[in-house]
Design an enzyme around this catalytic site. Structure first.
Site, PDB file in Angstrom:
ATOM      1  N   HIS A  11       0.836  -1.215   0.000  1.00  0.00           N
ATOM      2  CA  HIS A  11       0.000   0.000   0.000  1.00  0.00           C
ATOM      3  C   HIS A  11       0.871   1.267   0.000  1.00  0.00           C
ATOM      4  O   HIS A  11       0.634   2.206   0.756  1.00  0.00           O
ATOM      5  CB  HIS A  11      -0.992  -0.010   1.161  1.00  0.00           C
ATOM      6  CG  HIS A  11      -0.402  -0.147   2.532  1.00  0.00           C
ATOM      7  ND1 HIS A  11      -0.987  -0.912   3.522  1.00  0.00           N
ATOM      8  CD2 HIS A  11       0.699   0.400   3.101  1.00  0.00           C
ATOM      9  CE1 HIS A  11      -0.280  -0.828   4.631  1.00  0.00           C
ATOM     10  NE2 HIS A  11       0.744  -0.024   4.404  1.00  0.00           N
TER      11      HIS A  11
ATOM     12  N   HIS B 144      -1.498   4.561   9.861  1.00  0.00           N
ATOM     13  CA  HIS B 144      -0.164   5.162   9.977  1.00  0.00           C
ATOM     14  C   HIS B 144      -0.229   6.418  10.842  1.00  0.00           C
ATOM     15  O   HIS B 144       0.154   7.504  10.422  1.00  0.00           O
ATOM     16  CB  HIS B 144       0.393   5.472   8.590  1.00  0.00           C
ATOM     17  CG  HIS B 144       0.526   4.278   7.717  1.00  0.00           C
ATOM     18  ND1 HIS B 144      -0.545   3.709   7.049  1.00  0.00           N
ATOM     19  CD2 HIS B 144       1.606   3.519   7.392  1.00  0.00           C
ATOM     20  CE1 HIS B 144      -0.141   2.654   6.359  1.00  0.00           C
ATOM     21  NE2 HIS B 144       1.152   2.518   6.540  1.00  0.00           N
TER      22      HIS B 144
ATOM     23  N   HIS C  50      11.119  -2.884   3.089  1.00  0.00           N
ATOM     24  CA  HIS C  50      11.446  -1.463   3.043  1.00  0.00           C
ATOM     25  C   HIS C  50      11.792  -0.947   4.433  1.00  0.00           C
ATOM     26  O   HIS C  50      11.273  -1.443   5.435  1.00  0.00           O
ATOM     27  CB  HIS C  50      10.336  -0.625   2.418  1.00  0.00           C
ATOM     28  CG  HIS C  50       9.010  -0.610   3.124  1.00  0.00           C
ATOM     29  ND1 HIS C  50       8.265  -1.731   3.377  1.00  0.00           N
ATOM     30  CD2 HIS C  50       8.275   0.423   3.608  1.00  0.00           C
ATOM     31  CE1 HIS C  50       7.130  -1.398   3.967  1.00  0.00           C
ATOM     32  NE2 HIS C  50       7.116  -0.094   4.142  1.00  0.00           N
TER      33      HIS C  50
ATOM     34  N   GLU D   3       5.133  -5.255   8.237  1.00  0.00           N
ATOM     35  CA  GLU D   3       3.761  -5.175   7.728  1.00  0.00           C
ATOM     36  C   GLU D   3       3.315  -6.470   7.065  1.00  0.00           C
ATOM     37  O   GLU D   3       2.111  -6.740   6.962  1.00  0.00           O
ATOM     38  CB  GLU D   3       3.641  -4.022   6.725  1.00  0.00           C
ATOM     39  CG  GLU D   3       3.708  -2.644   7.343  1.00  0.00           C
ATOM     40  CD  GLU D   3       3.575  -1.529   6.318  1.00  0.00           C
ATOM     41  OE1 GLU D   3       3.305  -0.395   6.729  1.00  0.00           O
ATOM     42  OE2 GLU D   3       3.731  -1.796   5.102  1.00  0.00           O
TER      43      GLU D   3
END
Length: 300
Positions: free
Chosen positions: A12, A59, A193, A240
């Site tokens: 996402h 977030h 990431h 995630e």
């Protein structure tokens, strides 16, 4: 009864939302990322699911450090779009399916998952970017969504095994809902990431593709990966990917891949995408609660 027909995994990445909102899909940098969803948009147009249980992480947009639910489920009829510092994304509000959401919430709590229930909340790019990638530019989302938010922002996040078990419990809940509904479960976030520190921009293609490989078929190796391996191999935000295991756990014993897409770079993130269907969608029995056990329990 309702049934889970497919599972979808999708990164996402917020810059994809920026590119989408500003019609940059054909620009050379972004085009390879968006082309990997051409097949899926055609598939969604043909499949037409009724409801998506969309697993994502907030977030620090709707939630903050005052309240950190490990698992939170939205039970509203509609969800607004968060302002993440540059205004809400110009996408439609998200329509919920309150009846199924409340049914799932009740079933999960009776299955001994301590869910946080939200009757009002806004959703951020973690939920809206996958919808944009799968449905394109629309005036109204053509599907109802049940948001399921997972804490992978601050420690301690749930284990991969706990996420897999939650997926199995969601499958039991959906299978016990009497309305005839086609339900998909989406797991979002990842892949490798890291956004800060000396390892910022870390991409681990080999590990990412191992993870994609093991979402397919009947292996359950992924549920036992410890947090430290995610951090070491995929960066601080790679955690995630435990949310993808909720999707995988909901699909039953074995899966087949209908579509696969992996691309780097997108911003400083690896983009992963899978469309899975269950080969053996048998709903596993609850490990903690059964009607027979309840019937045998003494009355206080």
């Amino acid at each position: 009864m309702a049934r889970i027909t497919h599972g979808i995994a999708c990164s996402h990445i917020p810059v994809l939302g920026f590119a989408f909102d500003n019609h940059k899909e054909e620009e050379p940098y972004f085009k390879p990322a968006f082309e990997g969803f051409d097949w899926t948009r055609r598939f969604m147009d043909e499949e037409k699911p009724d409801v998506i249980v969309l697993v994502y992480n907030d977030h620090a947009s709707n939630f903050d450090m005052k309240v950190i639910p490990t698992f939170a489920i939205g039970c509203a009829d509609q969800y607004g779009i968060c302002d993440e510092g540059y205004g809400p994304r110009p996408v439609p509000p998200v329509e919920g399916h309150a009846d199924l959401a409340w049914h799932i919430a009740q079933s999960l709590i009776l299955d001994e998952f301590d869910m946080t229930i939200f009757n009002e909340m806004d959703v951020d790019h973690g939920l809206t970017v996958p919808l944009s990638m799968m449905y394109g530019h629309v005036d109204k989302w053509p599907v109802k969504v049940i948001p399921l938010a997972v804490n992978v922002v601050t420690y301690p996040p749930p284990s991969g095994n706990r996420c897999w078990l939650l997926g199995e419990a969601i499958a039991r809940a959906v299978a016990s809902f009497p309305e005839d509904l086609k339900v998909q479960v989406w797991g979002t976030g990842g892949m490798s990431h890291q956004l800060q520190g000396p390892r910022a921009g870390l991409i681990n293609r080999e590990w990412d593709n191992m993870f994609l490989d093991k979402l397919i078929g009947d292996t359950q190796d992924l549920r036992w990966i410890p947090h430290i391996e995610y951090l070491r191999e995929t960066g601080s935000e790679g955690i995630e990917m435990v949310m993808w295991l909720i999707m995988r756990g909901a699909l039953g014993k074995s899966t087949r891949a209908l579509h696969r897409h992996y691309h780097v770079p997108v911003s400083n993130t690896a983009l992963g995408h899978l469309v899975l269907e269950p080969v053996d969608p048998t709903v596993p029995p609850s490990p903690t609660f059964t009607r027979e056990a309840a019937d045998r329990a003494p009355i206080a």
